[in-house]
Design a protein around this motif. Structure first.
Motif, PDB file in Angstrom:
ATOM      1  N   GLU A 445      22.587  -0.721 -38.334  1.00  0.00           N
ATOM      2  CA  GLU A 445      21.621  -1.377 -39.403  1.00  0.00           C
ATOM      3  C   GLU A 445      20.677  -0.570 -39.701  1.00  0.00           C
ATOM      4  OE1 GLU A 445      21.378  -4.024 -41.295  1.00  0.00           O
ATOM      5  OE2 GLU A 445      22.418  -5.934 -40.181  1.00  0.00           O
ATOM      6  N   SER A 446      20.418  -0.077 -40.610  1.00  0.00           N
ATOM      7  CA  SER A 446      19.513   0.846 -40.954  1.00  0.00           C
ATOM      8  C   SER A 446      18.169   0.477 -41.293  1.00  0.00           C
ATOM      9  CB  SER A 446      19.824   1.707 -42.386  1.00  0.00           C
ATOM     10  OG  SER A 446      20.072   0.758 -43.470  1.00  0.00           O
ATOM     11  N   GLY A 447      18.050  -1.118 -41.697  1.00  0.00           N
ATOM     12  CA  GLY A 447      16.925  -1.582 -42.056  1.00  0.00           C
ATOM     13  C   GLY A 447      16.765  -1.827 -43.584  1.00  0.00           C
ATOM     14  N   TYR A 448      17.941  -1.400 -44.300  1.00  0.00           N
ATOM     15  CA  TYR A 448      17.784  -1.544 -45.875  1.00  0.00           C
ATOM     16  C   TYR A 448      19.299  -2.097 -46.260  1.00  0.00           C
ATOM     17  CZ  TYR A 448      14.686   1.792 -44.411  1.00  0.00           C
ATOM     18  OH  TYR A 448      13.224   2.404 -44.076  1.00  0.00           O
ATOM     19  N   ALA A 449      19.446  -2.591 -47.350  1.00  0.00           N
ATOM     20  CA  ALA A 449      20.597  -3.126 -47.985  1.00  0.00           C
ATOM     21  C   ALA A 449      20.714  -2.580 -49.171  1.00  0.00           C
ATOM     22  CB  ALA A 449      20.625  -4.694 -47.801  1.00  0.00           C
ATOM     23  N   VAL A 450      22.015  -2.720 -50.162  1.00  0.00           N
ATOM     24  CA  VAL A 450      22.052  -2.333 -51.563  1.00  0.00           C
ATOM     25  C   VAL A 450      21.400  -3.622 -52.400  1.00  0.00           C
ATOM     26  CG1 VAL A 450      23.699  -1.641 -53.236  1.00  0.00           C
ATOM     27  CG2 VAL A 450      23.843  -0.809 -50.809  1.00  0.00           C
ATOM     28  N   LYS A 451      20.594  -3.492 -53.001  1.00  0.00           N
ATOM     29  CA  LYS A 451      20.073  -4.228 -54.002  1.00  0.00           C
ATOM     30  C   LYS A 451      20.713  -4.407 -55.149  1.00  0.00           C
ATOM     31  CE  LYS A 451      15.560  -5.090 -54.118  1.00  0.00           C
ATOM     32  NZ  LYS A 451      14.181  -4.869 -54.367  1.00  0.00           N
ATOM     33  N   LYS A 452      21.106  -3.242 -55.714  1.00  0.00           N
ATOM     34  CA  LYS A 452      21.838  -3.108 -57.140  1.00  0.00           C
ATOM     35  C   LYS A 452      23.171  -4.207 -57.134  1.00  0.00           C
ATOM     36  CE  LYS A 452      21.068   1.532 -58.490  1.00  0.00           C
ATOM     37  NZ  LYS A 452      21.643   2.940 -58.864  1.00  0.00           N
ATOM     38  N   PHE A 453      23.852  -4.223 -56.087  1.00  0.00           N
ATOM     39  CA  PHE A 453      25.031  -4.760 -56.169  1.00  0.00           C
ATOM     40  C   PHE A 453      25.148  -6.015 -55.237  1.00  0.00           C
ATOM     41  CE2 PHE A 453      26.405  -0.707 -57.603  1.00  0.00           C
ATOM     42  CZ  PHE A 453      27.204  -1.103 -58.745  1.00  0.00           C
ATOM     43  N   ASN A 454      23.889  -6.360 -54.603  1.00  0.00           N
ATOM     44  CA  ASN A 454      23.923  -7.661 -53.592  1.00  0.00           C
ATOM     45  C   ASN A 454      24.078  -9.031 -54.346  1.00  0.00           C
ATOM     46  OD1 ASN A 454      23.083  -9.186 -51.305  1.00  0.00           O
ATOM     47  ND2 ASN A 454      22.718  -7.092 -50.678  1.00  0.00           N
ATOM     48  N   SER A 455      24.912  -9.871 -53.792  1.00  0.00           N
ATOM     49  CA  SER A 455      24.731 -11.203 -54.428  1.00  0.00           C
ATOM     50  C   SER A 455      23.475 -11.929 -54.546  1.00  0.00           C
ATOM     51  CB  SER A 455      25.711 -11.995 -53.620  1.00  0.00           C
ATOM     52  OG  SER A 455      25.975 -13.255 -53.954  1.00  0.00           O
ATOM     53  N   VAL A 456      23.282 -12.548 -55.692  1.00  0.00           N
ATOM     54  CA  VAL A 456      22.229 -13.101 -55.849  1.00  0.00           C
ATOM     55  C   VAL A 456      22.319 -14.581 -56.153  1.00  0.00           C
ATOM     56  CG1 VAL A 456      20.283 -13.391 -57.767  1.00  0.00           C
ATOM     57  CG2 VAL A 456      21.363 -11.022 -57.064  1.00  0.00           C
ATOM     58  N   GLU A 457      21.269 -15.384 -55.820  1.00  0.00           N
ATOM     59  CA  GLU A 457      21.284 -16.681 -55.840  1.00  0.00           C
ATOM     60  C   GLU A 457      20.173 -17.292 -56.778  1.00  0.00           C
ATOM     61  OE1 GLU A 457      21.362 -18.702 -52.029  1.00  0.00           O
ATOM     62  OE2 GLU A 457      19.706 -17.552 -51.269  1.00  0.00           O
ATOM     63  N   LEU A 458      19.766 -18.621 -56.820  1.00  0.00           N
ATOM     64  CA  LEU A 458      18.868 -19.300 -57.498  1.00  0.00           C
ATOM     65  C   LEU A 458      18.582 -20.587 -56.561  1.00  0.00           C
ATOM     66  CD1 LEU A 458      20.497 -19.566 -61.138  1.00  0.00           C
ATOM     67  CD2 LEU A 458      18.826 -18.114 -60.424  1.00  0.00           C
ATOM     68  N   ASP A 459      17.319 -20.734 -56.891  1.00  0.00           N
ATOM     69  CA  ASP A 459      16.727 -22.029 -56.096  1.00  0.00           C
ATOM     70  C   ASP A 459      17.543 -23.310 -56.785  1.00  0.00           C
ATOM     71  OD1 ASP A 459      14.961 -23.530 -54.327  1.00  0.00           O
ATOM     72  OD2 ASP A 459      13.890 -24.020 -55.923  1.00  0.00           O
ATOM     73  N   ALA A 460      17.989 -23.190 -58.045  1.00  0.00           N
ATOM     74  CA  ALA A 460      18.762 -24.225 -58.478  1.00  0.00           C
ATOM     75  C   ALA A 460      20.091 -24.282 -58.156  1.00  0.00           C
ATOM     76  CB  ALA A 460      18.762 -23.977 -60.240  1.00  0.00           C
ATOM     77  N   CYS A 461      20.760 -23.229 -57.273  1.00  0.00           N
ATOM     78  CA  CYS A 461      22.087 -23.407 -56.865  1.00  0.00           C
ATOM     79  C   CYS A 461      22.197 -24.594 -55.887  1.00  0.00           C
ATOM     80  CB  CYS A 461      22.390 -21.883 -56.276  1.00  0.00           C
ATOM     81  SG  CYS A 461      22.636 -20.830 -57.468  1.00  0.00           S
ATOM     82  N   GLY A 462      23.273 -25.074 -55.941  1.00  0.00           N
ATOM     83  CA  GLY A 462      23.398 -26.380 -55.077  1.00  0.00           C
ATOM     84  C   GLY A 462      23.255 -26.341 -53.572  1.00  0.00           C
ATOM     85  N   ALA A 463      23.917 -25.106 -53.302  1.00  0.00           N
ATOM     86  CA  ALA A 463      24.205 -24.814 -51.805  1.00  0.00           C
ATOM     87  C   ALA A 463      24.106 -23.200 -51.536  1.00  0.00           C
ATOM     88  CB  ALA A 463      25.546 -25.264 -51.390  1.00  0.00           C
ATOM     89  N   ASP A 464      23.806 -23.087 -50.033  1.00  0.00           N
ATOM     90  CA  ASP A 464      23.881 -21.694 -49.748  1.00  0.00           C
ATOM     91  C   ASP A 464      25.285 -21.158 -50.022  1.00  0.00           C
ATOM     92  OD1 ASP A 464      21.330 -21.633 -48.590  1.00  0.00           O
ATOM     93  OD2 ASP A 464      22.074 -22.654 -46.904  1.00  0.00           O
ATOM     94  N   LYS A 465      25.369 -19.951 -50.121  1.00  0.00           N
ATOM     95  CA  LYS A 465      26.487 -19.073 -50.646  1.00  0.00           C
ATOM     96  C   LYS A 465      26.938 -19.260 -52.088  1.00  0.00           C
ATOM     97  CE  LYS A 465      28.339 -19.644 -45.997  1.00  0.00           C
ATOM     98  NZ  LYS A 465      29.625 -19.987 -45.014  1.00  0.00           N
ATOM     99  N   ASP A 466      26.261 -20.175 -52.877  1.00  0.00           N
ATOM    100  CA  ASP A 466      26.457 -20.114 -54.254  1.00  0.00           C
ATOM    101  C   ASP A 466      25.725 -18.855 -54.737  1.00  0.00           C
ATOM    102  OD1 ASP A 466      27.029 -20.961 -56.765  1.00  0.00           O
ATOM    103  OD2 ASP A 466      25.969 -22.977 -56.601  1.00  0.00           O
TER     104      ASP A 466
END
Length: 640
Positions: A445-466
């Protein structure tokens, strides 16, 4: 957001290497049957052939990325990513260290890409079975040009992965095509010829995201292939100032390549420059105003949440113009700077029928799952990592790319929007949300992650992993029935307009093209230097599958310990990473050193032993992977 199905014939299994359907039943086919004699019978049949050709890209990009996707592999093999993931994620770690777990680990793209070449050859050879009418000339030329272009692209990827391989330019393979040939002398001339045919035959209709190539796409890939050939095989050095040779378009028998659309004897550096300038002058492509518009984390639904005064607010996109959000016209998928891409849509399934390809989740951009945040502990929970979702946490960005980028900013006294537009700073981005948890089975673990392709959610999504896609217009429930793994529909860019601009500066030494890319990023415009171009390419295309082959062409095929690629790769040693929750782990090579493994292999992967066996000695194993290489240098070792 309309998504396009690229394959109407995905259920067809690909032809394995060098086999053909020569044996036909001794029965008279009914006139209604689709067979070798009657197909293609109309232009729509050729369109179906093209769909099957393009679908190979979905097969590669929609499967397990550490098993199927070369562009993901090239990021993992570069100095910009580690293998990482969990203790059991050994395939991704092995390719990062340029070693192998098994003799057939790197087989999938080998077979898949040859399957794509076979489909291209079928189209090229049989296109005139269609009874073309007067007025059909442009349609025929476009479809044939796409066949040539895609054959060139798949062959380019094959030889960049595996080096000298058989060159297949016929659907029924004669004995001479079963022989491995020189990539430098035989394969690249054919690749260039295929791109020339493509740019000559295809029209200039851009389609805005319809998934098809056009003449400008062929011109851009002509430059990419030529520059790799000149840099890697010809050791041309600095292309703007060096003596860069022309490539003679000769076949395996040293005769001029003769095929429709290609009547030139050679392609020079100036020819390539002219092709790139044609794109600039006539293509109509332009940079998006805001770099963040290219990536799904800037979608308007998330932007609306940041401005509604309720719930979460993703600060990084608050200052964007709403019309520049990812899902707005001219942005995101099908944007104004996108020349060519792999497209995805919500039609994935765990087991799409199709023999060798049946395990691929073909319509999901699966790198989003692989580059997603490691999911144990609090990670992947909206309250702790908003707006980013969980995934496998493999291929994490290296310390090197963050450190080198930060150093460039400090020396130049500027802030590059692309750095935080491409990377998640795990220790700081989630401050105020509870913080990022380094889970106990993580490695590297470097302390960084890829933002470009990272899965994105919304507060309006009904559940985690949506994912946010479930709220996007036109979404229907994925047949994969697993949103964390299946709901990823961001285009994977294969060619963007900034690449055209940066290739022009690298070939000509004229900085005005590079300056456009710098200005968009908030970077001071600089005079030309090779180092400036190298940095701009690294920053602009981080995690898009370009870095490793750029490193190779800047190194040439006679590397030493001080050459660009071995030196950059070895710089990973000694970096401090987190492993098993311990933030004081020091990176070291798995078996010997990155320098030695790169010099031994020249950046090529092992050819699959199953295919070597099938070819009865006509296919040779690459140096660094053969019997002369000590097993303890090329074989995976459990470090953790």
């Amino acid at each position: 957001m309309k998504k396009y199905i690229l394959s109407l014939l995905t259920v067809l299994s690909a032809t394995t290497l060098l086999t053909s359907c020569n044996d036909m039943l001794d029965t008279e086919p009914r006139k209604t049957e689709m067979n070798k004699e009657t197909f293609p019978g109309k232009s729509g049949d050729v369109e179906s052939q093209l769909a099957a050709i393009y679908s190979i890209m979905n097969v590669l990009g929609g499967g397990d990325s550490d098993t199927t996707f070369p562009l993901y592999w090239w990021e993992i093999m570069s100095d910009d990513c580690y293998g990482s993931g969990g203790l059991q994620d050994n395939k991704v770690k092995s390719m990062h260290y340029l070693v192998q777990m098994s003799a057939n680990q790197y087989e999938f793209p080998f077979v898949s890409l040859y399957g794509g070449v076979k489909r291209c050859n079928d189209l090229i050879e049989n296109i005139d079975k269609v009874p073309w009418q007067e007025g059909d000339e442009a349609l025929r030329a476009q479809q044939l040009g796409e066949g040539f272009f895609m054959r060139g692209l798949y062959t380019l990827w094959l030889t960049q992965l595996y080096g000298d391989v058989p060159l297949i330019t016929a659907s029924e393979v004669p004995a001479e095509m079963e022989e491995q040939v020189s990539a430098d002398e035989v394969i690249y001339p054919q690749i260039i010829a295929d791109f020339v045919s493509g740019m000559t035959l295809m029209g200039s209709d851009r389609g805005y995201g319809d998934g098809h190539a056009n003449k400008y796409v062929a011109e851009a890939f002509l430059a990419r292939a030529y520059m790799f050939w000149a840099g890697f095989y010809q050791n041309a050095g600095e292309l703007a100032t060096g003596n860069v040779p022309a490539i003679n378009l000769l076949d395996r028998n040293k005769e001029p390549i003769k095929q429709e659309g290609c009547s030139v004897a050679s392609i020079s550096k100036q020819d390539v420059i002219n092709a790139l300038k044609d794109i600039v002058s006539n293509g109509g492509y332009k940079l998006c105003e805001d770099y963040r518009s290219l990536w799904q984390y800037s979608n308007s639904l998330l932007w609306d949440e940041a401005h509604d005064g309720e719930g979460h607010a993703y600060k990084f996109i608050e200052d964007m113009k709403r019309e520049n959000c990812f899902d707005q016209p001219g942005m995101g998928n099908g944007n104004t700077e996108e020349l060519f891409q792999i497209q995805f849509m919500n039609a994935s399934a765990w087991g799409i029928p199709g023999g060798y390809y049946s395990t691929a989740r073909q319509y999901s951009c699966y790198v989003s799952c692989f580059w997603g945040l490691r999911c144990n502990g609090n990670n992947g929970k909206r309250d702790f990592t908003y707006p980013f979702n969980e995934g496998w946490g493999q291929g994490t960005p290296s310390c090197n790319i963050w450190d080198d980028w930060t150093h460039a900013e400090e020396v130049g006294n500027y802030s590059d929007i692309r750095k935080l537009g491409s990377l998640i700073d795990l220790d700081h981005e989630f401050e105020g949300l509870g913080g990022y948890t380094y889970v106990k089975d993580d490695c590297e673990e470097s302390g960084y992650a890829v933002k470009k392709f990272n899965s994105v959610e919304l507060d309006a999504c009904g559940a985690d992993k949506d994912t946010w896609w479930s709220k996007a217009p036109g979404y229907t429930s994925s047949s994969l029935d697993n949103k964390m793994q299946g709901d990823h529909f961001e285009d994977f860019y294969l060619m963007r307009y900034p690449d055209v601009l940066l290739m022009l500066t690298e070939l000509t030494g004229e900085p005005q093209y590079m300056n456009q890319v710098q200005k968009r990023a908030g970077v001071p415009e600089t005079p030309y230097s090779l180092e400036a171009v190298q940095n701009e390419r690294r920053w602009e295309f981080a995690f898009e599958g370009i870095r490793f082959n750029d490193m190779r062409r800047w190194t040439g095929n006679k590397p030493t310990t001080t050459s660009y690629a071995p030196k950059a790769l070895q710089a990973q040693a000694g970096k401090t990473t987190t492993h098993h929750g311990n933030k004081k782990y020091t990176m070291k090579h798995m078996t010997c050193s990155w320098t030695k493994r790169y010099i031994d292999t020249n950046g090529f992967l092992a050819k699959p032993q199953s295919q070597i066996n099938l070819m009865n000695g006509k296919l040779k194993q690459n140096p660094g992977w053969d019997s002369d290489t000590p097993e303890d240098e090329k074989t995976y070792v459990t470090l953790y």
